[in-house]
Design a protein around this motif. Structure first.
Motif, PDB file in Angstrom:
ATOM      1  N   ILE A  98       0.894  -1.169   0.000  1.00 34.34           N
ATOM      2  CA  ILE A  98       0.000   0.000   0.000  1.00 34.34           C
ATOM      3  C   ILE A  98       0.923   1.207   0.000  1.00 34.34           C
ATOM      4  CG2 ILE A  98      -2.024   1.064   1.081  1.00 34.34           C
ATOM      5  CD1 ILE A  98      -2.410  -1.544   2.649  1.00 34.34           C
ATOM      6  N   SER A  99       1.484   1.471  -1.162  1.00 31.54           N
ATOM      7  CA  SER A  99       2.621   2.392  -1.265  1.00 31.54           C
ATOM      8  C   SER A  99       2.293   3.799  -0.808  1.00 31.54           C
ATOM      9  CB  SER A  99       3.130   2.407  -2.717  1.00 31.54           C
ATOM     10  OG  SER A  99       3.506   1.114  -3.108  1.00 31.54           O
ATOM     11  N   PHE A 100       1.082   4.291  -1.153  1.00 32.48           N
ATOM     12  CA  PHE A 100       0.797   5.685  -0.840  1.00 32.48           C
ATOM     13  C   PHE A 100       0.601   5.897   0.661  1.00 32.48           C
ATOM     14  CE2 PHE A 100      -3.196   3.623  -2.004  1.00 32.48           C
ATOM     15  CZ  PHE A 100      -4.007   3.887  -0.915  1.00 32.48           C
ATOM     16  N   LYS A 101       0.492   4.823   1.435  1.00 35.35           N
ATOM     17  CA  LYS A 101       0.401   4.921   2.893  1.00 35.35           C
ATOM     18  C   LYS A 101       1.665   4.396   3.576  1.00 35.35           C
ATOM     19  CE  LYS A 101      -4.615   4.601   3.404  1.00 35.35           C
ATOM     20  NZ  LYS A 101      -4.741   5.843   4.170  1.00 35.35           N
ATOM     21  N   ARG A 102       2.645   3.945   2.773  1.00 39.60           N
ATOM     22  CA  ARG A 102       3.872   3.365   3.311  1.00 39.60           C
ATOM     23  C   ARG A 102       3.550   2.183   4.223  1.00 39.60           C
ATOM     24  NH1 ARG A 102       6.772   8.285   5.961  1.00 39.60           N
ATOM     25  NH2 ARG A 102       8.339   6.714   6.455  1.00 39.60           N
ATOM     26  N   GLN A 103       2.646   1.346   3.751  1.00 37.40           N
ATOM     27  CA  GLN A 103       2.208   0.179   4.500  1.00 37.40           C
ATOM     28  C   GLN A 103       2.235  -1.043   3.603  1.00 37.40           C
ATOM     29  OE1 GLN A 103      -1.677   0.999   6.135  1.00 37.40           O
ATOM     30  NE2 GLN A 103      -1.087   3.043   6.837  1.00 37.40           N
ATOM     31  N   ALA A 104       2.033  -2.208   4.219  1.00 40.78           N
ATOM     32  CA  ALA A 104       1.967  -3.454   3.459  1.00 40.78           C
ATOM     33  C   ALA A 104       1.166  -4.481   4.243  1.00 40.78           C
ATOM     34  CB  ALA A 104       3.362  -3.997   3.168  1.00 40.78           C
ATOM     35  N   LEU A 105       0.596  -5.424   3.526  1.00 43.98           N
ATOM     36  CA  LEU A 105      -0.040  -6.597   4.116  1.00 43.98           C
ATOM     37  C   LEU A 105       0.784  -7.812   3.716  1.00 43.98           C
ATOM     38  CD1 LEU A 105      -3.811  -5.880   3.358  1.00 43.98           C
ATOM     39  CD2 LEU A 105      -2.630  -5.590   5.532  1.00 43.98           C
ATOM     40  N   VAL A 106       1.083  -8.649   4.699  1.00 45.41           N
ATOM     41  CA  VAL A 106       1.893  -9.842   4.453  1.00 45.41           C
ATOM     42  C   VAL A 106       1.105 -11.066   4.924  1.00 45.41           C
ATOM     43  CG1 VAL A 106       4.069 -11.027   4.918  1.00 45.41           C
ATOM     44  CG2 VAL A 106       4.008  -8.521   4.807  1.00 45.41           C
ATOM     45  N   GLU A 107       0.827 -11.979   4.016  1.00 45.31           N
ATOM     46  CA  GLU A 107       0.097 -13.198   4.361  1.00 45.31           C
ATOM     47  C   GLU A 107       1.075 -14.359   4.497  1.00 45.31           C
ATOM     48  OE1 GLU A 107      -3.012 -16.287   2.271  1.00 45.31           O
ATOM     49  OE2 GLU A 107      -3.322 -14.129   1.902  1.00 45.31           O
ATOM     50  N   PHE A 108       1.165 -14.889   5.715  1.00 45.29           N
ATOM     51  CA  PHE A 108       2.001 -16.057   5.961  1.00 45.29           C
ATOM     52  C   PHE A 108       1.219 -17.340   5.677  1.00 45.29           C
ATOM     53  CE2 PHE A 108       4.259 -12.868   8.440  1.00 45.29           C
ATOM     54  CZ  PHE A 108       5.589 -13.195   8.203  1.00 45.29           C
ATOM     55  N   GLU A 109       1.949 -18.420   5.513  1.00 46.53           N
ATOM     56  CA  GLU A 109       1.315 -19.697   5.211  1.00 46.53           C
ATOM     57  C   GLU A 109       0.513 -20.220   6.391  1.00 46.53           C
ATOM     58  OE1 GLU A 109       2.832 -23.383   2.586  1.00 46.53           O
ATOM     59  OE2 GLU A 109       3.905 -23.149   4.479  1.00 46.53           O
ATOM     60  N   ASP A 110       0.952 -19.882   7.610  1.00 46.37           N
ATOM     61  CA  ASP A 110       0.224 -20.341   8.793  1.00 46.37           C
ATOM     62  C   ASP A 110       0.269 -19.268   9.871  1.00 46.37           C
ATOM     63  OD1 ASP A 110       2.756 -20.717  10.370  1.00 46.37           O
ATOM     64  OD2 ASP A 110       3.086 -22.271   8.857  1.00 46.37           O
ATOM     65  N   ILE A 111      -0.583 -19.441  10.861  1.00 42.26           N
ATOM     66  CA  ILE A 111      -0.704 -18.454  11.936  1.00 42.26           C
ATOM     67  C   ILE A 111       0.557 -18.411  12.790  1.00 42.26           C
ATOM     68  CG2 ILE A 111      -1.911 -17.993  14.115  1.00 42.26           C
ATOM     69  CD1 ILE A 111      -4.505 -18.654  12.800  1.00 42.26           C
ATOM     70  N   GLU A 112       1.199 -19.542  12.983  1.00 42.04           N
ATOM     71  CA  GLU A 112       2.397 -19.578  13.821  1.00 42.04           C
ATOM     72  C   GLU A 112       3.488 -18.654  13.282  1.00 42.04           C
ATOM     73  OE1 GLU A 112       2.815 -20.939  16.796  1.00 42.04           O
ATOM     74  OE2 GLU A 112       0.674 -21.410  16.649  1.00 42.04           O
ATOM     75  N   SER A 113       3.644 -18.623  11.972  1.00 41.50           N
ATOM     76  CA  SER A 113       4.652 -17.744  11.376  1.00 41.50           C
ATOM     77  C   SER A 113       4.315 -16.282  11.638  1.00 41.50           C
ATOM     78  CB  SER A 113       4.749 -18.005   9.872  1.00 41.50           C
ATOM     79  OG  SER A 113       5.127 -19.332   9.610  1.00 41.50           O
ATOM     80  N   ALA A 114       3.030 -15.935  11.500  1.00 39.86           N
ATOM     81  CA  ALA A 114       2.598 -14.561  11.781  1.00 39.86           C
ATOM     82  C   ALA A 114       2.841 -14.213  13.246  1.00 39.86           C
ATOM     83  CB  ALA A 114       1.127 -14.395  11.417  1.00 39.86           C
TER      84      ALA A 114
END
Length: 531
Positions: A98-114
């Motif tokens: 989300i470049s214009f907000k200097r943000q990002a969403l990252v989806e991990f394969e499982d909850i433990e990684s998050a």
């Protein structure tokens, strides 16, 4: 892994302390978020200090999710930087910038990684591309992928390439060299206004997908010219002329401009390079692309031509190249003049003339030595804040500054000044130009060419006398026994204060009590981010 920057967007405001003024999302992004039913309300207000050691100031408890919301990214971050920093916590399925907000969403394969990612960020700083970022769980359980981006039958075969930190010239030949071995290129159009961007049309959607996956986040040259790639809105490019900035590879002789062909060396067969024989040699060494961006295909290029920066063509040929003028708007009318503009812009190329426009207060034209100096100036100085004013730097339609009636600026200096023969220009020959390291503005300035008698108190007095904020740290380099001058570093609280000091103090004449001739103080942005 591909991560389109359009589609779903998420603000997650309640989970973090507000660090910067949030930008209003585009209509397209807002519509996409609304269509996906994203909630834009949070259960708790923001409190606390974001500079603390947690994941983002006041940590608002959000249900655990495999999707992590990242804030506080620097402007130049691409998805590859995010992946590189976070892949140690587990397999990453998808990243959405989300470049214009200097943000990002990252989806991990499982909850433990998050969990590992968010917990780690709570206990100690976690950096992405050299800047601390802040983490919390997203309210979403999965990032919605834009339609057709993974389908060969849908999607778009045109990519939008944004070139960040372009220290070296970017032409159709350079982009063709990088893109074509990954996916067949049909057309390229480069446009340079407030940034350097290009549209690249591939033979098929599959080719575009492969190119995006392979090249997004890669550096064309070592440490610079970083590619940020998105899918374009256009589905086909219309090229009317083959030249440096546009080329139709299905029509190789389309309005070809041969006017400067004798000054250029071919890089790719019959296609003309834009790199002139101007004292830097015909071609520099070859550098490899980072291995993680190379495709498995044997057709992927392992080497990219490395052209050195251009010297001022006016010194070499006695003429003015096209596109060598920038227009600067939003200047502080009481504190900016021709010399101070020169002090700042000379770090990116030779300056020939500076002229303020009477009809538009706070606006000046700067004629630089060549179009590549213009590109560097636009890249590094556009949208900076100087003396409380945000300035805009863009390419002017004029090829040169036309003399006009002089008038007096508010500080009593002339509205126009010629710097063509100035000894303070730093790119007048190949040897001199090679000593200049092109750096973006920073809070640390490197100083040199000052007499041995200069001390920290000397610089403090200079700041006070010229009414600029004092530096907070000073470091002097140990001189060699035979040295006649000193060099060192000065650090300010922020890059805005450093830029203001540089524009005022650069090229100040310091008298040596033991000599007759004064020394010219030379300042530039340092490669060090702190002292």
């Amino acid at each position: 892994m591909s991560a389109p920057s359009f589609g779903q967007e998420e603000e997650e405001d309640g989970a973090y302390e507000s660090q910067t003024k949030r930008l209003k999302p585009s209509a397209a992004a807002a519509a996409a978020a609304a269509a996906e039913g994203e909630s834009r309300q949070e259960a708790a207000p923001r409190t606390g200090d974001c500079s603390g050691g947690n994941a983002g100031g006041s940590f608002h408890k959000v249900p655990v999710s495999p999707v992590v919301h990242v804030r506080g990214l620097c402007e130049s971050v691409v998805e590859a930087d995010v992946v590189e920093a976070l892949e140690k916590f587990g397999t990453i399925c998808y990243v959405m910038m989300i470049s214009f907000k200097r943000q990002a969403l990252v989806e991990f394969e499982d909850i433990e990684s998050a969990k590992k990612c968010v917990t780690f960020a709570l206990s100690e700083p976690l950096y992405i591309a050299g800047q601390q970022a802040f983490f919390n769980y997203s309210t979403s359980k999965r990032i919605t992928r834009p339609e057709n981006t993974n389908s060969v039958s849908g999607g778009n075969k045109v990519l939008l390439l944004s070139i960040q930190n372009p220290l070296y010239p970017i032409t159709v030949d350079v982009l063709y060299t990088v893109c074509n071995p990954v996916g067949k290129v049909k057309r390229i159009v480069i446009f340079k206004k407030n940034a350097i961007q290009a549209l690249v049309e591939f033979k098929s959607v599959l080719c575009a997908q492969k190119a995006k996956a392979a090249l997004n986040g890669a550096d064309i040259y070592a440490g610079c010219c970083t590619l940020k790639i998105e899918y374009a809105k256009s589905t086909r490019l219309n090229v009317i002329r083959n030249d440096n900035c546009s080329w139709d590879y299905t029509k190789p002789y389309l309005g070809r401009d041969r006017g400067e062909g004798s000054q250029r060396q071919a890089i790719l067969g019959e296609h003309h390079s834009s790199f002139r024989h101007d004292g830097y040699g015909s071609r520099g060494p070859l550098l490899p692309l980072p291995s993680r961006y190379q495709m498995a295909s044997r057709d992927t290029p392992e080497l990219v031509a490395y052209p050195l920066p251009q010297a001022s063509s006016s010194y070499m040929y006695g003429g003015n190249p096209s596109g060598s003028v920038v227009m600067v708007t939003g200047l502080h009318q009481q504190k900016m003049n021709c010399s101070r503009i020169f002090n700042l812009f000379c770090l990116y190329g030779n300056i020939e003339k500076v002229k303020f426009m009477r009809s538009i207060p706070g606006t000046a034209l700067v004629e630089m030595g060549d179009e590549y100096a213009v590109e560097r100036a636009v890249t590094h100085l556009n949208n900076i804040t100087l003396f409380g004013k945000r300035i805009n730097v863009c390419v002017s339609k004029q090829n040169s500054i036309i003399p006009s009636q002089l008038f007096e600026l508010q500080d009593g200096t002339s509205s126009s000044k010629d710097f063509t023969m100035s000894k303070n220009n730093r790119f007048t020959n190949a040897g001199q130009a090679s000593k200049n390291i092109i750096q973006p503005p920073s809070c640390v300035l490197h100083y040199h060419n000052v007499p041995l008698c200069v001390t920290e108190e000397t610089f403090v007095k200079l700041c006070d006398d010229h009414k600029v904020l004092r530096f907070i740290k000073h470091k002097v380099f140990d001189p060699k026994p035979s040295a006649k001058t000193l060099s060192g570093l000065l650090a300010w609280e922020c890059k805005t204060h450093a830029m203001e000091a540089l524009s005022v103090l650069n090229h100040y004449q310091i008298k040596d009590p033991n000599g007759s001739d004064p020394y010219t103080l030379k300042l530039c942005f340092s490669t060090s981010s702190h002292l």
